[in-house]
Design an enzyme around this catalytic site. Structure first.
Site: not given
Ligand code: AMP
Length: 120
Positions: A36, A105-106
């Protein structure tokens, strides 16, 4: 180490269809969707459909079938996104890794030169 999965995290809600996503690819074991807040021209998140908190949780406890399905999705994302010049796959983990969402997640980042891996 004990892994306690919180099924209220935002990616669990995406998997349940409670929150929309921009899907790039999906198979029986994984979902890939656009981040996002993209940090590069291509920024896709690949997540397993199973309840795993982190890379080490997934690597330890996911079945061979789940792991193969996940990495097949990674390969498809790279192909679909045209990342022939390369990319970076990142899995931030817990506090030191600055993981915000506690569902494994990757990040697949690419579409431009990304610079060195760590800023500091
Ligand atoms: P992390 O810090 O590795 O846990 O990254 C989490 C990622 O999830 C971040 O890059 C956010 O921008 C992304 N994110 C959070 N909410 C959403 C969402 N609803 N849809 C897509 N990406 C998201």
């Amino acid at each position: 180490m004990e892994f306690i999965y919180d099924d209220q995290n935002i990616f669990a809600k995406i998997l349940r269809g409670e929150i929309p996503n921009r899907t790039v690819y999906e198979n029986d074991f994984a979902l890939a969707f656009e981040d996002i807040a993209p940090q590069a021209p291509v920024h896709v998140l690949v997540i397993p459909k199973g309840a795993y908190m982190s890379l080490d949780h997934f690597a330890r406890d996911a079945s061979a079938e789940e792991q193969a399905g996940f990495f097949q999705a990674v390969a498809e994302v790279c192909r679909i996104s045209g990342l022939v010049d390369g990319f970076r796959g990142v899995s931030n983990t817990r506090v030191h890794g600055v993981q915000d969402v506690p569902h494994y997640h990757m990040h697949i980042l690419g579409g431009r030169p990304l610079g060195r891996m760590l800023a500091d």
